[in-house]
Design a protein around this motif. Structure first.
Motif, PDB file in Angstrom:
ATOM      1  N   ALA A  57      38.274  27.515  36.755  1.00 45.40           N
ATOM      2  CA  ALA A  57      37.409  28.680  36.959  1.00 45.40           C
ATOM      3  C   ALA A  57      36.377  28.784  35.848  1.00 45.40           C
ATOM      4  N   LYS A  58      35.163  29.276  36.245  1.00 41.97           N
ATOM      5  CA  LYS A  58      34.096  29.483  35.272  1.00 41.97           C
ATOM      6  C   LYS A  58      33.979  30.973  34.990  1.00 41.97           C
ATOM      7  N   ASP A  59      33.706  31.316  33.747  1.00 40.14           N
ATOM      8  CA  ASP A  59      33.545  32.711  33.347  1.00 40.14           C
ATOM      9  C   ASP A  59      32.075  33.087  33.449  1.00 40.14           C
ATOM     10  N   ILE A  60      31.801  34.140  34.211  1.00 42.45           N
ATOM     11  CA  ILE A  60      30.420  34.617  34.340  1.00 42.45           C
ATOM     12  C   ILE A  60      30.406  36.125  34.160  1.00 42.45           C
ATOM     13  N   THR A  61      29.197  36.657  33.908  1.00 40.70           N
ATOM     14  CA  THR A  61      29.013  38.106  33.746  1.00 40.70           C
ATOM     15  C   THR A  61      27.914  38.552  34.706  1.00 40.70           C
ATOM     16  N   ILE A  62      28.157  39.650  35.399  1.00 40.85           N
ATOM     17  CA  ILE A  62      27.143  40.229  36.264  1.00 40.85           C
ATOM     18  C   ILE A  62      26.870  41.657  35.819  1.00 40.85           C
ATOM     19  N   ALA A  63      25.583  41.997  35.647  1.00 43.46           N
ATOM     20  CA  ALA A  63      25.170  43.343  35.230  1.00 43.46           C
ATOM     21  C   ALA A  63      24.419  43.985  36.396  1.00 43.46           C
ATOM     22  N   ILE A  64      24.991  45.052  36.947  1.00 40.95           N
ATOM     23  CA  ILE A  64      24.374  45.775  38.056  1.00 40.95           C
ATOM     24  C   ILE A  64      23.832  47.095  37.532  1.00 40.95           C
ATOM     25  N   ASP A  65      22.505  47.205  37.545  1.00 38.21           N
ATOM     26  CA  ASP A  65      21.829  48.397  36.999  1.00 38.21           C
ATOM     27  C   ASP A  65      22.290  48.684  35.577  1.00 38.21           C
ATOM     28  N   GLY A  66      22.449  47.586  34.805  1.00 39.81           N
ATOM     29  CA  GLY A  66      22.792  47.726  33.395  1.00 39.81           C
ATOM     30  C   GLY A  66      24.275  47.781  33.093  1.00 39.81           C
ATOM     31  N   LYS A  67      25.135  47.944  34.101  1.00 41.40           N
ATOM     32  CA  LYS A  67      26.581  48.005  33.887  1.00 41.40           C
ATOM     33  C   LYS A  67      27.178  46.607  34.074  1.00 41.40           C
ATOM     34  N   GLU A  68      27.746  46.053  32.978  1.00 44.10           N
ATOM     35  CA  GLU A  68      28.247  44.688  33.006  1.00 44.10           C
ATOM     36  C   GLU A  68      29.708  44.608  33.423  1.00 44.10           C
ATOM     37  N   LYS A  69      30.061  43.490  34.077  1.00 41.65           N
ATOM     38  CA  LYS A  69      31.443  43.219  34.440  1.00 41.65           C
ATOM     39  C   LYS A  69      31.655  41.706  34.411  1.00 41.65           C
ATOM     40  N   ASP A  70      32.799  41.280  33.831  1.00 41.99           N
ATOM     41  CA  ASP A  70      33.106  39.861  33.701  1.00 41.99           C
ATOM     42  C   ASP A  70      33.959  39.382  34.864  1.00 41.99           C
ATOM     43  N   TYR A  71      33.690  38.155  35.292  1.00 39.12           N
ATOM     44  CA  TYR A  71      34.425  37.546  36.400  1.00 39.12           C
ATOM     45  C   TYR A  71      34.797  36.113  36.021  1.00 39.12           C
ATOM     46  N   SER A  72      35.860  35.614  36.645  1.00 41.07           N
ATOM     47  CA  SER A  72      36.198  34.193  36.616  1.00 41.07           C
ATOM     48  C   SER A  72      36.207  33.721  38.057  1.00 41.07           C
ATOM     49  N   THR A  73      35.528  32.605  38.332  1.00 40.82           N
ATOM     50  CA  THR A  73      35.372  32.181  39.714  1.00 40.82           C
ATOM     51  C   THR A  73      35.351  30.666  39.825  1.00 40.82           C
ATOM     52  N   THR A  74      35.810  30.204  40.962  1.00 42.42           N
ATOM     53  CA  THR A  74      35.714  28.780  41.277  1.00 42.42           C
ATOM     54  C   THR A  74      34.650  28.525  42.336  1.00 42.42           C
TER      55      THR A  74
END
Length: 406
Positions: free
Chosen positions: A95-112
């Motif tokens: 899995a790769k670690d990525i970060t998504i920021a929606i309207d400035g609010k960040e959240k971390d994900y791990s995804t394949t």
């Protein structure tokens, strides 16, 4: 003896050599058999394949042997306790670690997931074409990727009397109304709120007020007045219309300002007034018993008369006046506005001699109407109306023949 010993040693040597050879053969055979009993598997890590021969019993043992630590978000084609079988393929994706920021609010994900689109679908993240994304959804997922998303919001536009909405992630008022297809003319008087250069935020409303100007003409009627004048030449109680009334009119021109079709202001830019003409009614005051006798002035008039009522000719002294004379109002006793009608043929009379409203012909003056009285106009005396003071002076005072026409 020495020969015997030497002979025995050579025998032992052969025996020892033979034993070693057998041991090596057995060892080699064992090795061959050991290697032959290994299971051959294909291990694909993040898409890169390698063939592995192993005696490990389970997938987990093999991965431990390979130094692969499987995380909870990693993708593994088999359970860790699955038995190794020759010819099997084991797929492993870290899995790769990525970060998504929606309207400035960040959240971390791990995804394949391989692409951003697949990642959105995997995590039930849905965005519209109006939303602003920092990367294309077809982009590959890389470890440490940071995705920025600005979601669109609805802006209401009050365009004149019409309402429309547009989805936007922000921008100036000018940009947003152009996106919505709302036309405007910067040289017009239209009002746009907020201003064209203002930045629009969520919850803002844009108002476009359509402003037009046009001339409007309004006509107002001035009702004429009705006046009564006592006339001693008429029998008491009898009435006679001396002058027919005529309504006046005020014509006003306005510059009217309209906003979205509703009038918000009007400015008077022109006004034309046509005065009304009063209706004058002569009311008789002559008592019946006085009908046999007339005043001295009437007797004098009768002496100068050459005939009966119509066509009767009188010799009279005639002076002249103007509407602008000192002490004059410009309006006759019968309500005629001579200031507005300077060329009107009017004479001032003694009503006991010539009743008001009578049409006459004055020698040297022409046809006229007995429409006024005067303090000095007594008996066989008249005053003719002239349009100007110079005309009045030119007339002077003269003796004229006055013919009664009706």
């Amino acid at each position: 003896m020495m020969k015997l010993i030497s002979r025995l040693s050579r025998s032992k040597q052969k025996l020892i050599t033979s034993g070693i050879g057998v041991f090596v053969l057995i060892l080699f055979s064992s090795f061959v058999m050991y290697e032959a009993t290994k299971a051959e598997v294909v291990f694909a890590e993040n898409g890169e394949e390698q063939t592995i021969n192993t005696h490990k019993d389970t997938v987990g043992e093999l991965l431990t042997e390979l130094g692969v630590d499987v995380g909870k978000h990693d993708l593994l084609s088999h359970q860790l306790d699955a038995l190794i079988q020759s010819g099997m393929t084991i797929d492993y994706v870290a899995a790769k670690d990525i970060t998504i920021a929606i309207d400035g609010k960040e959240k971390d994900y791990s995804t394949t997931a391989e692409t951003i689109a697949a990642f959105f679908e995997e995590n039930n993240l849905m965005f519209t074409e109006d939303d602003q994304l920092s990367h294309k959804t077809s982009s590959k997922i890389e470890d440490g990727l940071h995705i920025d998303v600005i979601t669109a919001f609805e802006v209401e536009i009050q365009n004149g009397n019409d309402n429309t909405t547009v989805m936007t992630t922000g921008g100036t008022v000018k940009e947003i109304i152009e996106k919505a297809g709302v036309s405007y003319d910067q040289d017009s008087k239209d009002k746009i709120t907020p201003g064209l250069d203002e930045e629009v935020e969520k919850g803002d409303k844009i108002e476009v007020v359509r402003v037009t100007e046009e001339e409007k003409v309004v006509e107002e009627t001035i009702d004429y007045e009705t006046q009564t004048k006592e006339d001693s030449s008429l029998p008491k109680g009898e009435e006679k219309v001396i002058t027919e009334g005529e309504n006046g009119q005020v014509t006003k021109t306005y510059m009217v300002t309209m906003e979205n079709g509703d009038e918000v202001d009007r400015e008077l830019i022109d006004e034309v007034v046509k005065d009304s003409v009063a209706k004058v009614i002569a009311v008789g005051t002559k008592e019946p018993k006085a009908q046999q006798a007339s005043s001295n002035h009437t007797n004098q008039s009768s002496k100068n008369a050459s005939s009966g009522s119509n066509g009767k000719a009188l010799t009279m002294k005639a002076s002249a006046f103007t509407a602008s004379c000192s002490g004059c109002s410009g309006v006759t006793a019968t309500g005629i506005n001579l200031s507005s009608n300077p060329n009107m043929k009017i004479i001032a009379v003694d009503p006991n001699v010539i009743p008001l409203g009578t049409k006459v012909h004055v020698e040297g003056y022409g046809e006229a109407v007995a429409g006024d009285t005067g303090g000095n106009i007594i008996g066989n005396r008249i005053d003719v109306h002239m349009p100007s003071s110079s005309d009045a002076y030119a007339w002077g005072v003269r003796t004229v023949k006055v013919t009664i026409l009706d």
